[in-house]
Design a protein around this motif. Structure first.
Motif, PDB file in Angstrom:
ATOM      1  N   GLN A   5       0.497  -1.222   0.000  1.00  0.00           N
ATOM      2  CA  GLN A   5       0.000   0.000   0.000  1.00  0.00           C
ATOM      3  C   GLN A   5       0.554   1.362   0.000  1.00  0.00           C
ATOM      4  N   PHE A   6       1.678   1.801  -0.020  1.00  0.00           N
ATOM      5  CA  PHE A   6       2.233   3.110  -0.175  1.00  0.00           C
ATOM      6  C   PHE A   6       1.851   3.654  -1.548  1.00  0.00           C
ATOM      7  N   LEU A   7       1.603   4.985  -1.576  1.00  0.00           N
ATOM      8  CA  LEU A   7       1.202   5.638  -2.814  1.00  0.00           C
ATOM      9  C   LEU A   7       2.321   6.575  -3.248  1.00  0.00           C
ATOM     10  N   ASN A   8       2.741   6.448  -4.486  1.00  0.00           N
ATOM     11  CA  ASN A   8       3.891   7.217  -4.932  1.00  0.00           C
ATOM     12  C   ASN A   8       3.543   8.612  -5.420  1.00  0.00           C
ATOM     13  N   THR A   9       2.320   8.800  -5.913  1.00  0.00           N
ATOM     14  CA  THR A   9       1.941  10.122  -6.407  1.00  0.00           C
ATOM     15  C   THR A   9       0.513  10.401  -6.047  1.00  0.00           C
ATOM     16  N   LEU A  10       0.149  11.684  -6.087  1.00  0.00           N
ATOM     17  CA  LEU A  10      -1.236  12.064  -5.827  1.00  0.00           C
ATOM     18  C   LEU A  10      -2.158  11.492  -6.880  1.00  0.00           C
ATOM     19  N   ALA A  11      -1.657  11.187  -8.050  1.00  0.00           N
ATOM     20  CA  ALA A  11      -2.501  10.669  -9.113  1.00  0.00           C
ATOM     21  C   ALA A  11      -3.010   9.274  -8.818  1.00  0.00           C
ATOM     22  N   THR A  12      -2.380   8.561  -7.879  1.00  0.00           N
ATOM     23  CA  THR A  12      -2.778   7.187  -7.605  1.00  0.00           C
ATOM     24  C   THR A  12      -3.943   7.101  -6.637  1.00  0.00           C
ATOM     25  N   VAL A  13      -4.368   8.219  -6.047  1.00  0.00           N
ATOM     26  CA  VAL A  13      -5.515   8.180  -5.152  1.00  0.00           C
ATOM     27  C   VAL A  13      -6.698   8.803  -5.852  1.00  0.00           C
ATOM     28  N   SER A  14      -7.901   8.402  -5.454  1.00  0.00           N
ATOM     29  CA  SER A  14      -9.097   8.911  -6.118  1.00  0.00           C
ATOM     30  C   SER A  14      -9.257  10.385  -5.827  1.00  0.00           C
ATOM     31  N   VAL A  15      -9.359  11.182  -6.875  1.00  0.00           N
ATOM     32  CA  VAL A  15      -9.457  12.626  -6.725  1.00  0.00           C
ATOM     33  C   VAL A  15     -10.894  12.998  -6.447  1.00  0.00           C
ATOM     34  N   VAL A  16     -11.110  13.757  -5.373  1.00  0.00           N
ATOM     35  CA  VAL A  16     -12.429  14.243  -5.025  1.00  0.00           C
ATOM     36  C   VAL A  16     -12.423  15.750  -5.235  1.00  0.00           C
ATOM     37  N   THR A  17     -13.013  16.239  -6.303  1.00  0.00           N
ATOM     38  CA  THR A  17     -13.053  17.671  -6.537  1.00  0.00           C
ATOM     39  C   THR A  17     -14.061  18.304  -5.613  1.00  0.00           C
ATOM     40  N   PRO A  18     -13.920  19.612  -5.326  1.00  0.00           N
ATOM     41  CA  PRO A  18     -14.909  20.271  -4.478  1.00  0.00           C
ATOM     42  C   PRO A  18     -16.318  20.128  -5.018  1.00  0.00           C
ATOM     43  N   LEU A  19     -16.479  20.192  -6.370  1.00  0.00           N
ATOM     44  CA  LEU A  19     -17.810  20.081  -6.950  1.00  0.00           C
ATOM     45  C   LEU A  19     -18.373  18.685  -6.725  1.00  0.00           C
ATOM     46  N   ALA A 211      -7.642  14.774  -2.224  1.00  0.00           N
ATOM     47  CA  ALA A 211      -7.293  13.389  -2.542  1.00  0.00           C
ATOM     48  C   ALA A 211      -6.326  12.827  -1.507  1.00  0.00           C
ATOM     49  N   MET A 212      -5.324  13.623  -1.137  1.00  0.00           N
ATOM     50  CA  MET A 212      -4.377  13.192  -0.109  1.00  0.00           C
ATOM     51  C   MET A 212      -5.086  13.025   1.234  1.00  0.00           C
ATOM     52  N   ALA A 213      -6.003  13.939   1.555  1.00  0.00           N
ATOM     53  CA  ALA A 213      -6.735  13.845   2.818  1.00  0.00           C
ATOM     54  C   ALA A 213      -7.590  12.586   2.868  1.00  0.00           C
ATOM     55  N   GLU A 214      -8.256  12.261   1.763  1.00  0.00           N
ATOM     56  CA  GLU A 214      -9.075  11.042   1.732  1.00  0.00           C
ATOM     57  C   GLU A 214      -8.223   9.795   1.934  1.00  0.00           C
ATOM     58  N   ALA A 215      -7.074   9.750   1.256  1.00  0.00           N
ATOM     59  CA  ALA A 215      -6.173   8.601   1.416  1.00  0.00           C
ATOM     60  C   ALA A 215      -5.668   8.506   2.854  1.00  0.00           C
ATOM     61  N   SER A 216      -5.345   9.651   3.438  1.00  0.00           N
ATOM     62  CA  SER A 216      -4.889   9.672   4.829  1.00  0.00           C
ATOM     63  C   SER A 216      -5.985   9.201   5.777  1.00  0.00           C
ATOM     64  N   ASN A 217      -7.213   9.686   5.572  1.00  0.00           N
ATOM     65  CA  ASN A 217      -8.334   9.241   6.413  1.00  0.00           C
ATOM     66  C   ASN A 217      -8.490   7.731   6.360  1.00  0.00           C
ATOM     67  N   ASN A 218      -8.505   7.185   5.137  1.00  0.00           N
ATOM     68  CA  ASN A 218      -8.718   5.754   4.974  1.00  0.00           C
ATOM     69  C   ASN A 218      -7.604   4.948   5.632  1.00  0.00           C
ATOM     70  N   TYR A 219      -6.383   5.418   5.461  1.00  0.00           N
ATOM     71  CA  TYR A 219      -5.250   4.724   6.089  1.00  0.00           C
ATOM     72  C   TYR A 219      -5.370   4.751   7.603  1.00  0.00           C
ATOM     73  N   ALA A 220      -5.710   5.923   8.164  1.00  0.00           N
ATOM     74  CA  ALA A 220      -5.770   6.071   9.614  1.00  0.00           C
ATOM     75  C   ALA A 220      -6.941   5.297  10.222  1.00  0.00           C
ATOM     76  N   ILE A 221      -8.064   5.228   9.513  1.00  0.00           N
ATOM     77  CA  ILE A 221      -9.197   4.448  10.008  1.00  0.00           C
ATOM     78  C   ILE A 221      -8.836   2.968  10.071  1.00  0.00           C
ATOM     79  N   GLY A 222      -8.025   2.519   9.116  1.00  0.00           N
ATOM     80  CA  GLY A 222      -7.601   1.116   9.100  1.00  0.00           C
ATOM     81  C   GLY A 222      -6.416   0.814   9.990  1.00  0.00           C
ATOM     82  N   ASP A 223      -5.772   1.855  10.514  1.00  0.00           N
ATOM     83  CA  ASP A 223      -4.579   1.676  11.342  1.00  0.00           C
ATOM     84  C   ASP A 223      -4.987   1.364  12.782  1.00  0.00           C
ATOM     85  N   ALA A 224      -4.107   0.717  13.511  1.00  0.00           N
ATOM     86  CA  ALA A 224      -4.346   0.450  14.929  1.00  0.00           C
ATOM     87  C   ALA A 224      -4.220   1.740  15.730  1.00  0.00           C
TER      88      ALA A 224
END
Length: 426
Positions: A5-19, A211-224
């Motif tokens: 699971q490590f992500l190398n670029t922002l492009a690898t996470v699902s982009v959530v636009t404000p709209l 996108a980075m925030a969403e990936a961080s949230n998901n990682y932290a929710i799954g973390d101990a």
């Protein structure tokens, strides 16, 4: 809010636009007002009764309810709506994945921005007890970043993230940058540290940050839920020497708070969030359909960076208040009371950053305090809650949780991480 699971670029996470983020939550946030009772779940029984009474007295079931003057509630986010802090989790996630859009010179400037020179407070020393000087540790972190930037293929080099994370420069960078954040927040007015953490988003678009925030949230929710001590490199002591700091990993959704938000809306009471994190980061957690809170992006009041050509700068937005402590009252007055003409009927928080908004509005029927057994300003509000325990018109109520699980518990007392006995007050 308590900073941090490590992500190398922002492009690898699902982009959530404000709209897109807005469209996902509009349907969830505006259901018809069909009165429903609060799910007792793991609320303290006394708190269930008090909250239900407030909902009944101010929601659509009340004879005095006026749909053109809908009542509203305001929630702090970090350590109130969730267990732990999503922006501090994002700081560590950004470090771990080296997701920066800063040249080495830009990074060096942000690293020092608005932070006084000189030694940090006496609690922040090297592992052998020597004072740590701001300029010394900034020089070390700058040198680490220049090496990482030149070598990591996600920036300007050719090494994989796994190779980078095995390096002494990365180890030093992680420990010293996180140490700097804690030291700055504790050594100087908290406004300096809370803004400083945002400046590392410079050159990102809102979509990239979210996108980075969403990936961080998901990682932290799954973390101990765990406290990890990070020590800087002993082979690269640099100017500052060897330092160590501890981060509380993991995030949990507070189901009871999420349920309360839905119950309030079902009873015709609007829901807002007031946070000392940047608003665009909290909008992801509060509004994304995957997390279920259903808070529209425009209902989140937080810190803000100035934008230029669609990207964040390393400047705080001019004429925007600092949304912490007394500043949260300012934000509610400027954004909500100015528009509506009245204050919130319910306010929820957990720390000194929330103490003023919990008590400053005459329209507030109840202040919900997620009990972290703290002293200071929130301790004064907690003392009042303890004195009013069980009263049907209690102005403040304490809600307990277990920091080992991240779950609320049906008690006013809480269980601190590493402890085995519940306590009511600090």
């Amino acid at each position: 809010m308590q900073r941090r699971q490590f992500l190398n670029t922002l492009a690898t996470v699902s982009v959530v636009t404000p709209l897109l983020l807005s469209s996902r939550i509009t349907q969830a946030a505006t259901p018809p007002a069909t009165p429903s009772a609060l799910d007792p779940a793991r609320w303290s029984p006394l708190n269930t009764q008090r909250l239900q009474a407030v909902i009944d007295q101010h929601g659509v079931k009340s004879a005095s309810y006026r749909p053109e003057q809908r009542p509203y509630a305001v929630f702090d986010w970090d350590n109130t709506c969730i267990m732990n802090d999503c922006e501090e989790a994002l700081l560590v996630y950004q470090i771990n994945h080296l997701q920066y859009k800063l040249t080495p010179d830009e990074f060096a400037a942000v690293l020092r921005q608005d932070v006084p020179n000189g030694a940090f407070m006496k609690d922040y020393t090297t592992v052998d007890g020597k004072p740590v000087n701001m300029e010394d540790i900034a020089s070390d972190v700058e040198a680490d970043y220049r090496w990482l930037h030149a070598n990591y293929k996600g920036l300007a080099g050719d090494k994989s993230l796994e190779e980078i994370q095995a390096s002494e420069q990365y180890k030093d960078f992680l420990a010293k940058l996180y140490f700097m954040y804690d030291a700055i927040c504790d050594s100087y007015p908290v406004e300096i540290g809370y803004k400083w953490i945002l400046y590392f988003y410079k050159n990102m678009t809102t979509a990239e940050l979210q996108a980075m925030a969403e990936a961080s949230n998901n990682y932290a929710i799954g973390d101990a839920l765990r406290k990890v001590k990070y020590e800087s490199s002993r082979t690269l002591p640099g100017k500052a020497g060897v330092v160590a700091d501890t981060h509380f990993h993991g995030i949990r959704i507070h189901e009871e708070i999420r349920g309360l938000m839905h119950t309030l809306r079902a009873n015709g009471i609007d829901v807002y969030v007031s946070t000392a994190s940047i608003d665009d980061v909290v909008r992801v957690f509060a509004g994304h359909s995957n997390y279920g809170y259903g808070v529209p992006p425009e209902n989140v009041i937080g810190l803000r960076l100035a934008m230029e050509d669609g990207k964040y700068t390393s400047r705080y937005q001019p004429d925007w208040h600092f949304n912490y402590g007394p500043g949260k009252t300012v934000g509610i007055n400027n954004v909500l009371v100015k528009q509506k003409g009245y204050g919130p009927v319910l306010v929820a928080g957990d720390s000194d950053g929330d103490a003023w908004m919990l008590r400053d509005f005459k329209d507030t029927a109840v202040g919900v305090i997620v009990n972290r057994m703290k002293k200071g300003e929130i301790g004064a509000d907690s003392q009042q809650a303890a004195a009013q325990l069980g009263k049907p018109d209690a102005r403040f109520i304490l809600q307990g949780r277990d920091e080992h699980t991240g779950l609320m518990i049906p008690d006013e007392k809480s269980l601190k991480y590493g402890k085995d006995e519940r306590k009511l007050l600090a």
